[in-house]
Design a protein around this motif. Structure first.
Motif, PDB file in Angstrom:
ATOM      1  N   LYS A 152      22.823  59.892  30.476  1.00  0.00           N
ATOM      2  CA  LYS A 152      22.566  61.169  31.159  1.00  0.00           C
ATOM      3  C   LYS A 152      23.390  61.287  32.433  1.00  0.00           C
ATOM      4  N   LYS A 153      24.660  60.931  32.324  1.00  0.00           N
ATOM      5  CA  LYS A 153      25.560  60.992  33.481  1.00  0.00           C
ATOM      6  C   LYS A 153      26.849  61.722  33.127  1.00  0.00           C
ATOM      7  N   LYS A 154      27.474  62.301  34.150  1.00  0.00           N
ATOM      8  CA  LYS A 154      28.781  62.920  34.029  1.00  0.00           C
ATOM      9  C   LYS A 154      29.688  62.319  35.089  1.00  0.00           C
ATOM     10  N   ALA A 155      30.987  62.529  34.921  1.00  0.00           N
ATOM     11  CA  ALA A 155      31.953  62.044  35.907  1.00  0.00           C
ATOM     12  C   ALA A 155      32.847  63.193  36.344  1.00  0.00           C
ATOM     13  N   THR A 156      33.247  63.166  37.605  1.00  0.00           N
ATOM     14  CA  THR A 156      34.211  64.160  38.070  1.00  0.00           C
ATOM     15  C   THR A 156      35.540  63.924  37.348  1.00  0.00           C
ATOM     16  N   ALA A 157      36.414  64.926  37.408  1.00  0.00           N
ATOM     17  CA  ALA A 157      37.705  64.805  36.722  1.00  0.00           C
ATOM     18  C   ALA A 157      38.494  63.600  37.230  1.00  0.00           C
ATOM     19  N   LEU A 163      38.608  56.049  35.420  1.00  0.00           N
ATOM     20  CA  LEU A 163      37.860  55.238  34.454  1.00  0.00           C
ATOM     21  C   LEU A 163      38.673  55.002  33.190  1.00  0.00           C
ATOM     22  N   CYS A 164      39.315  56.055  32.693  1.00  0.00           N
ATOM     23  CA  CYS A 164      40.086  55.930  31.441  1.00  0.00           C
ATOM     24  C   CYS A 164      41.294  55.021  31.611  1.00  0.00           C
ATOM     25  N   GLN A 165      41.842  54.951  32.827  1.00  0.00           N
ATOM     26  CA  GLN A 165      42.935  54.020  33.085  1.00  0.00           C
ATOM     27  C   GLN A 165      42.464  52.581  32.971  1.00  0.00           C
ATOM     28  N   LEU A 183      24.924  51.533  35.187  1.00  0.00           N
ATOM     29  CA  LEU A 183      23.895  50.758  35.881  1.00  0.00           C
ATOM     30  C   LEU A 183      24.171  50.701  37.379  1.00  0.00           C
ATOM     31  N   TYR A 184      25.448  50.605  37.721  1.00  0.00           N
ATOM     32  CA  TYR A 184      25.834  50.588  39.138  1.00  0.00           C
ATOM     33  C   TYR A 184      25.470  51.909  39.805  1.00  0.00           C
ATOM     34  N   CYS A 185      25.631  53.001  39.049  1.00  0.00           N
ATOM     35  CA  CYS A 185      25.341  54.350  39.567  1.00  0.00           C
ATOM     36  C   CYS A 185      23.990  54.836  39.049  1.00  0.00           C
ATOM     37  N   LEU A 186      23.030  53.948  39.037  1.00  0.00           N
ATOM     38  CA  LEU A 186      21.748  54.217  38.391  1.00  0.00           C
ATOM     39  C   LEU A 186      21.084  55.494  38.886  1.00  0.00           C
ATOM     40  N   ASP A 187      21.163  55.766  40.191  1.00  0.00           N
ATOM     41  CA  ASP A 187      20.456  56.906  40.773  1.00  0.00           C
ATOM     42  C   ASP A 187      21.331  58.159  40.868  1.00  0.00           C
ATOM     43  N   LEU A 188      22.531  58.104  40.323  1.00  0.00           N
ATOM     44  CA  LEU A 188      23.446  59.246  40.398  1.00  0.00           C
ATOM     45  C   LEU A 188      23.543  59.951  39.060  1.00  0.00           C
ATOM     46  N   LYS A 189      23.599  61.275  39.098  1.00  0.00           N
ATOM     47  CA  LYS A 189      23.828  62.043  37.875  1.00  0.00           C
ATOM     48  C   LYS A 189      25.315  62.308  37.665  1.00  0.00           C
ATOM     49  N   THR A 190      26.037  62.450  38.771  1.00  0.00           N
ATOM     50  CA  THR A 190      27.478  62.693  38.716  1.00  0.00           C
ATOM     51  C   THR A 190      28.208  61.555  39.410  1.00  0.00           C
ATOM     52  N   ILE A 191      29.144  60.938  38.717  1.00  0.00           N
ATOM     53  CA  ILE A 191      29.888  59.783  39.223  1.00  0.00           C
ATOM     54  C   ILE A 191      31.228  60.251  39.772  1.00  0.00           C
ATOM     55  N   ASP A 192      31.585  59.793  40.966  1.00  0.00           N
ATOM     56  CA  ASP A 192      32.880  60.188  41.525  1.00  0.00           C
ATOM     57  C   ASP A 192      33.853  59.013  41.523  1.00  0.00           C
ATOM     58  N   ALA A 194      35.154  57.138  43.864  1.00  0.00           N
ATOM     59  CA  ALA A 194      34.791  55.957  44.660  1.00  0.00           C
ATOM     60  C   ALA A 194      33.794  55.075  43.913  1.00  0.00           C
ATOM     61  N   ASP A 195      32.898  55.685  43.174  1.00  0.00           N
ATOM     62  CA  ASP A 195      31.921  54.914  42.393  1.00  0.00           C
ATOM     63  C   ASP A 195      32.624  54.067  41.331  1.00  0.00           C
ATOM     64  N   VAL A 196      33.591  54.670  40.661  1.00  0.00           N
ATOM     65  CA  VAL A 196      34.336  53.939  39.622  1.00  0.00           C
ATOM     66  C   VAL A 196      35.105  52.791  40.247  1.00  0.00           C
ATOM     67  N   GLU A 197      35.768  53.078  41.378  1.00  0.00           N
ATOM     68  CA  GLU A 197      36.572  52.069  42.056  1.00  0.00           C
ATOM     69  C   GLU A 197      35.730  50.861  42.442  1.00  0.00           C
ATOM     70  N   GLN A 198      34.506  51.087  42.908  1.00  0.00           N
ATOM     71  CA  GLN A 198      33.648  49.995  43.356  1.00  0.00           C
ATOM     72  C   GLN A 198      32.973  49.273  42.193  1.00  0.00           C
ATOM     73  N   ALA A 199      32.643  50.008  41.130  1.00  0.00           N
ATOM     74  CA  ALA A 199      31.864  49.426  40.034  1.00  0.00           C
ATOM     75  C   ALA A 199      32.684  48.497  39.152  1.00  0.00           C
ATOM     76  N   LEU A 200      33.928  48.855  38.894  1.00  0.00           N
ATOM     77  CA  LEU A 200      34.752  48.044  38.010  1.00  0.00           C
ATOM     78  C   LEU A 200      35.527  47.041  38.849  1.00  0.00           C
ATOM     79  N   SER A 201      35.085  45.808  38.845  1.00  0.00           N
ATOM     80  CA  SER A 201      35.661  44.786  39.720  1.00  0.00           C
ATOM     81  C   SER A 201      37.119  44.539  39.391  1.00  0.00           C
ATOM     82  N   ALA A 202      37.901  44.318  40.440  1.00  0.00           N
ATOM     83  CA  ALA A 202      39.337  44.100  40.262  1.00  0.00           C
ATOM     84  C   ALA A 202      39.623  42.889  39.402  1.00  0.00           C
ATOM     85  N   GLY A 203      38.688  41.934  39.366  1.00  0.00           N
ATOM     86  CA  GLY A 203      38.905  40.724  38.584  1.00  0.00           C
ATOM     87  C   GLY A 203      38.950  40.957  37.097  1.00  0.00           C
TER      88      GLY A 203
END
Length: 331
Positions: A152-157, A163-165, A183-192, A194-203
Motif C-alpha cells: 500500500k505504498k507509492k513512490a515519487t517519480a 529505485l529502478c537503477q 519496511l524501512y518506510c513503514l509509516d509512509l504512504k509515499t516514498i521519496d 531520500a528514503d530510497v537512498e537511505q534504505a538501500l545500503s551502499a554495500g
C-alpha cells in the motif's frame, strides 16, 4: 504479479493441466497461491494438495497422486517443482496422462528452463505459460510499482527512478529489495528519493551503475565482483550487456553535451532522467572517459553482443573479457 494478470490465466476456469516455466519465481508463487485459493475454500487442504520435487520424486509418485480421488474438496491440486530434473525417459512416462488427465485433479508442472516435449503434451488439454524476469526498463518500473502496491505504498517519480537503477532484473531479488524499502518506510504512504537512498545500503549496490563506475575508476577487481553478483542473482548475460550498453550511451551523450557548459539540470533534461542525483552520478562517471574512446567502446559492446548470440563460449567469460577490454579504453 498484478492480480488482474493472475486472474487472466484462469479466465476460462481451472484446467486439469498446467505447465509454468521461467525464471520469475515471484510471479510463479503468485499464480500457485491464487490457484490454491480458488480450489480450496479453507486453509487446511493438506489431504487434497500434493507437493512434489522432481529431484527427489519419480513420475510414478506424481502420477499416483494425480490419479487419487480428492477426499475433502471437489478437486485435488498436485504441484511438481523442478521437472527439468527429469530425463526425457522420465518425462515420457507423463505423456499418456497429459493426453487423458483426471478431471478430478489439477496437475501443475513447474520448472525454470522449458521442457519442449512437456509443453507439447500439456497444450493438448491444459495451459502452458512462461514467466520471464523483467528485462527492460519499463518492465522493471512496472514491477516496482506493483510490488510497492503490495505494501500500500507509492513512490515519487524521482524515487522510482532511483529505485529502478538499484534493481537488477531478478524478480525474487528485486522483491526482497522492495520489501526492505517498504519496511524501512513503514509509516509512509509515499516514498521519496531520500528514503530510497537511505534504505538501500551502499554495500549491496552491485548494479549496472556501480559496475560501469568501477570500470571507469579502473577498479577492475570490483567491476568483476559486481558482474559476478549480477549473474549469480539470475540476470541473463544478454540483459547485463544491454544495460551496460545503455549506461555507456548515457555517458557518451553526456560527454558530447559538455556537462561544464550544460550543467546538471541540462544533462538531466537531455537524458530524460527524473532525478538530479542520477544526473550528477552520470556526470561523474562521464568525467572518467574521453569522448574519443566511445567509438571503440561501442565496437567492443557490439562484438560481445555477437559472441553472446552466436558463440559457444560461456556468457560469463565473454562479459569478463569485455570488462578487461573496456578497462583498457579509459582516459
Amino acid at each position: 504479479m498484478p492480480a488482474e494478470d493472475v486472474k487472466a490465466i484462469f479466465k476460462n476456469g481451472i484446467a486439469p493441466l498446467y505447465y509454468f516455466h521461467g525464471e520469475n519465481t515471484r510471479a510463479l508463487d503468485d499464480v500457485l497461491t491464487y490457484l490454491k485459493e480458488q480450489l480450496f475454500a479453507e486453509d487446511e487442504a493438506d489431504f487434497d494438495c500434493g507437493r512434489f520435487d522432481a529431484q527427489t520424486h519419480t513420475p510414478a509418485d506424481v502420477l499416483m497422486a494425480a490419479r487419487t480421488m480428492p477426499l475433502c474438496f471437489g478437486r485435488r491440486l498436485v504441484v511438481v517443482q523442478r521437472v527439468d530434473a527429469w530425463l526425457d525417459d522420465d518425462l515420457q512416462k507423463c505423456a499418456d496422462y497429459c493426453l487423458k488427465p483426471s478431471p478430478a485433479t489439477c496437475l501443475v508442472f513447474v520448472s525454470t528452463p522449458e521442457k519442449k516435449k512437456l509443453s507439447g503434451w500439456v497444450k493438448k488439454n491444459g495451459t502452458v505459460r512462461s514467466f520471464a524476469n523483467p528485462r527492460w526498463d519499463r518492465d522493471i518500473r512496472d514491477f516496482a510499482v506493483a510490488e510497492l502496491a503490495r505494501y500500500k505504498k507509492k513512490a515519487t517519480a524521482a524515487a522510482l527512478e532511483l529505485l529502478c537503477q538499484e534493481l537488477n532484473g531478478n524478480a525474487q531479488t528485486m522483491a526482497g529489495e522492495i520489501e526492505k524499502l517498504a519496511l524501512y518506510c513503514l509509516d509512509l504512504k509515499t516514498i521519496d528519493e531520500a528514503d530510497v537512498e537511505q534504505a538501500l545500503s551502499a554495500g549491496h549496490r552491485n548494479t549496472i551503475f556501480t559496475l560501469v563506475d568501477s570500470i571507469g575508476a579502473g577498479r577492475l577487481e570490483h567491476s568483476l565482483g559486481c558482474l559476478k553478483q549480477l549473474l549469480d542473482d539470475g540476470m541473463a548475460p544478454l540483459q547485463v550487456l544491454a544495460m551496460i550498453a545503455r549506461q555507456f550511451r548515457l555517458l557518451a551523450r553526456t560527454c558530447e553535451a559538455d556537462p561544464k557548459r550544460t550543467g546538471a539540470s541540462g544533462i538531466r533534461q537531455l537524458l530524460g532522467l527524473k532525478s538530479d542525483f542520477l544526473a550528477d552520478g552520470i556526470i561523474k562517471q562521464a568525467a572518467k572517459w574521453s569522448a574519443a574512446c566511445f567509438g571503440s567502446v561501442f565496437e567492443e559492446l557490439s562484438s560481445a553482443d555477437v559472441q553472446l548470440k552466436s558463440s559457444r563460449k560461456e556468457g560469463r567469460l565473454i562479459l569478463e573479457n569485455l570488462l578487461l577490454r573496456l578497462a583498457d579504453l579509459r582516459g
